[in-house]
Design an enzyme around this catalytic site. Structure first.
Site, PDB file in Angstrom:
ATOM      1  NE  ARG A   1      17.336  11.800 131.278  1.00 23.09           N
ATOM      2  CZ  ARG A   1      17.483  12.945 130.621  1.00 23.09           C
ATOM      3  NH1 ARG A   1      16.439  13.657 130.291  1.00 23.09           N
ATOM      4  NH2 ARG A   1      18.672  13.388 130.322  1.00 23.09           N
TER       5      ARG A   1
ATOM      6  N   GLY B   1      24.962  17.614 131.355  1.00 24.01           N
ATOM      7  CA  GLY B   1      25.666  18.689 132.062  1.00 24.01           C
ATOM      8  C   GLY B   1      26.260  18.206 133.372  1.00 24.01           C
TER       9      GLY B   1
ATOM     10  CE  LYS C   1      30.051  27.375 121.305  1.00 21.73           C
ATOM     11  NZ  LYS C   1      29.226  28.243 122.146  1.00 21.73           N
TER      12      LYS C   1
ATOM     13  N   GLY D   1      25.379  12.818 127.658  1.00 21.67           N
ATOM     14  CA  GLY D   1      24.999  13.734 126.579  1.00 21.67           C
ATOM     15  C   GLY D   1      25.025  13.108 125.200  1.00 21.67           C
TER      16      GLY D   1
HETATM   17  P1  AMP Z   1      28.877  18.948 122.794  1.00 23.68           P
HETATM   18  O1  AMP Z   1      27.529  19.195 123.403  1.00 23.68           O
HETATM   19  O2  AMP Z   1      29.852  20.030 123.028  1.00 23.68           O
HETATM   20  O3  AMP Z   1      29.421  17.572 123.136  1.00 23.68           O
HETATM   21  O4  AMP Z   1      28.650  19.002 121.222  1.00 23.68           O
HETATM   22  C1  AMP Z   1      27.861  18.092 120.556  1.00 23.68           C
HETATM   23  C2  AMP Z   1      27.428  18.682 119.268  1.00 23.68           C
HETATM   24  O5  AMP Z   1      28.569  19.055 118.541  1.00 23.68           O
HETATM   25  C3  AMP Z   1      26.649  17.705 118.427  1.00 23.68           C
HETATM   26  O6  AMP Z   1      25.360  18.236 118.200  1.00 23.68           O
HETATM   27  C4  AMP Z   1      27.439  17.646 117.127  1.00 23.68           C
HETATM   28  O7  AMP Z   1      26.616  17.668 115.988  1.00 23.68           O
HETATM   29  C5  AMP Z   1      28.274  18.898 117.163  1.00 23.68           C
HETATM   30  N1  AMP Z   1      29.505  18.759 116.385  1.00 23.68           N
HETATM   31  C6  AMP Z   1      30.507  17.911 116.580  1.00 23.68           C
HETATM   32  N2  AMP Z   1      31.441  18.057 115.623  1.00 23.68           N
HETATM   33  C7  AMP Z   1      31.009  19.031 114.789  1.00 23.68           C
HETATM   34  C8  AMP Z   1      31.521  19.641 113.624  1.00 23.68           C
HETATM   35  N3  AMP Z   1      32.681  19.254 113.110  1.00 23.68           N
HETATM   36  N4  AMP Z   1      30.814  20.639 113.074  1.00 23.68           N
HETATM   37  C9  AMP Z   1      29.655  21.023 113.595  1.00 23.68           C
HETATM   38  N5  AMP Z   1      29.105  20.483 114.679  1.00 23.68           N
HETATM   39  C10 AMP Z   1      29.772  19.497 115.290  1.00 23.68           C
END
Ligand code: AMP
Length: 422
Positions: free
Chosen positions: A40, A397, A206, A374
């Site tokens: 950064r 974010g 999610k 991210g």
């Molecule tokens: P996000 O911040 O929504 O992009 O989510 C990223 C996180 O989702 C990472 O820490 C991944 O380890 C987790 N992740 C992605 N796929 C899976 C999965 N199939 N099961 C559990 N965690 C997951």
């Protein structure tokens, strides 16, 4: 309209309040704090070097961690001042408070090309409250405002927008730094009229976190590829069995609505055809956060339902191959969110395959590959492919909110190109 660029400013002899993102990972070592990753800081060097070469008097402001409005020695920016001085090869003065007499005197005493870094702005609760009196105290330190902290631009805080409004009201100019401009170019302008096919890959934990992005990109993309745990909510929506996988039952309708929108718009919407699963077995231990620790046993691939005692952790090899083939034909690629729990090497193959395919498309036929911040950026770096994509956003974010089409307070407060120049 484009934002006023730092390159358009006449800064010689003027004090510039430069908001940077120095929220670097640190750890305690031998009684002091050590910076683990200076990416950064490095990202801000072009803007700093430009301003220094033009004789600006620089007042740098940043936050570090979440000190919740209190002085927290482990979250001091002092080690950053030292690191920055080494990286720039010139002295960087440090003010141990971001406002007050001492900071004002230090800012006033700056000579052309000199740099002052202020202590963590979040040591004052008024920063996150965007308190106008606090913002005015910051504004007293400078004549011009430049924001290069894209990673903090989704926050309406005193140093990210309050101070800009005051400097503007006092007749000063507010511009975007070089890093900020690159972020706006790649996550904004480049995606307005993308070279086609435009392929979007979305993953992560999610559906609810990504649904606004999916909805907006359904208006622009030719193909959307879904991975990560979010894919299991789609699977559930189609009547599939998801075992112990991370799902959002409340968002089954959201998932179906997204697919329906894709169908109406002629956007190809691909879901994984196979999954890497494992059987979580409770070890009886608790982690640092007091949550049970599971041993993920017997990783294997399934192409249909996920057994009741198993959990999905990655897209399977067939899906990875199919997604890579789609990416091979893409001219523009936007990726946000890993394909699986890539932090565990056993479940990183899908994410790595997608990263390699994006890099190959960029190298082989000049596709523009944009990684939307991210965890996807972390995953690309982990696969050793960091410098090989067209652009990797520095905002987590902030990049997500920007891709959703939300106005970012740290951007909206900046002057437009046609605005007044200093
Ligand atoms: P996000 O911040 O929504 O992009 O989510 C990223 C996180 O989702 C990472 O820490 C991944 O380890 C987790 N992740 C992605 N796929 C899976 C999965 N199939 N099961 C559990 N965690 C997951």
């Amino acid at each position: 309209m484009a934002k006023l660029s730092v390159t358009d400013l006449n800064v010689t002899g003027k004090r510039v309040f430069l908001r940077v993102d120095y929220n670097v990972p640190m750890e305690e070592k031998d009684g002091g704090m050590v910076i683990n990753d200076s990416t950064r800081i490095k990202e801000t060097l072009p803007t700093l070097q430009l301003l220094v070469s033009r004789g600006a008097r620089l007042v740098l402001a940043a936050h570090l961690g979440r000190p919740d409005g209190k002085r927290e020695p482990t979250m001091s920016l002092r080690p950053v001042a030292e690191k920055l001085a080494t990286m720039l090869g010139r002295p960087v003065e440090f003010a141990d408070d971001c406002v007050g007499e001492k900071a004002e005197a230090a800012a006033k005493n700056l000579k052309d090309g000199e740099i002052l870094l202020l202590e963590n702005v979040r040591f004052h609760a008024e920063e996150e409250e965007n308190d106008p009196v606090f913002a005015a105290r910051l504004a007293r330190l400078a004549d011009i405002y430049v924001n290069d902290a894209f990673g903090a631009a989704h926050r309406a805080h005193a140093s990210t927008c309050g101070v800009a409004r005051i400097i503007k009201a006092w007749g000063g100019t507010c511009a975007a730094g070089l890093l900020m401009l690159r972020e706006l170019q790649f996550l904004g302008d480049e995606l307005e009229q993308p070279a086609r096919p435009f392929v979007v890959i979305l993953g992560g934990a999610k559906v609810s976190d990504k649904i606004k992005v999916i909805d907006r990109l359904l208006d622009k993309a030719d193909t959307i590829l879904i991975g990560g745990a979010m894919a299991y909510t789609f699977k559930l929506a189609h009547g599939g069995k998801t075992g112990k996988s991370l799902i959002e039952k409340d968002h089954v309708g959201t998932a179906l609505a997204a697919e329906e929108k894709a169908r109406k718009r002629g956007v190809k919407f691909l879901l994984p055809s196979d999954t890497v699963i494992a059987t979580p077995v409770d070890t009886g231990k608790l982690n640092k956060k007091g949550r049970p620790v599971y041993d993920l046993q017997n990783p294997r691939v399934v192409s249909g339902d996920i057994p009741e005692d198993a959990e999905g952790f990655d897209i399977g090899p067939e899906t990875a191959k199919q997604y890579a083939a789609v990416l091979a034909g893409a001219k523009t690629i936007l990726w946000n969110g890993p394909m699986g729990m890539f932090e565990d090497a056993r479940f990183a193959a899908g994410t790595t395959a997608v990263a390699q395919a994006a890099v190959a498309a960029t190298r082989d036929h000049g596709a523009k590959s944009i990684i939307g911040g991210g965890d996807s950026v972390k995953a690309v770096n982990k696969a050793g492919l960091g410098g090989k994509v067209s652009f990797a956003s520095t905002g987590g974010g902030a990049s997500l909110e920007f891709l959703e089409g939300a106005p970012l307070p740290g951007v909206t407060c900046l002057d437009e190109t046609t605005g007044k120049q200093s």
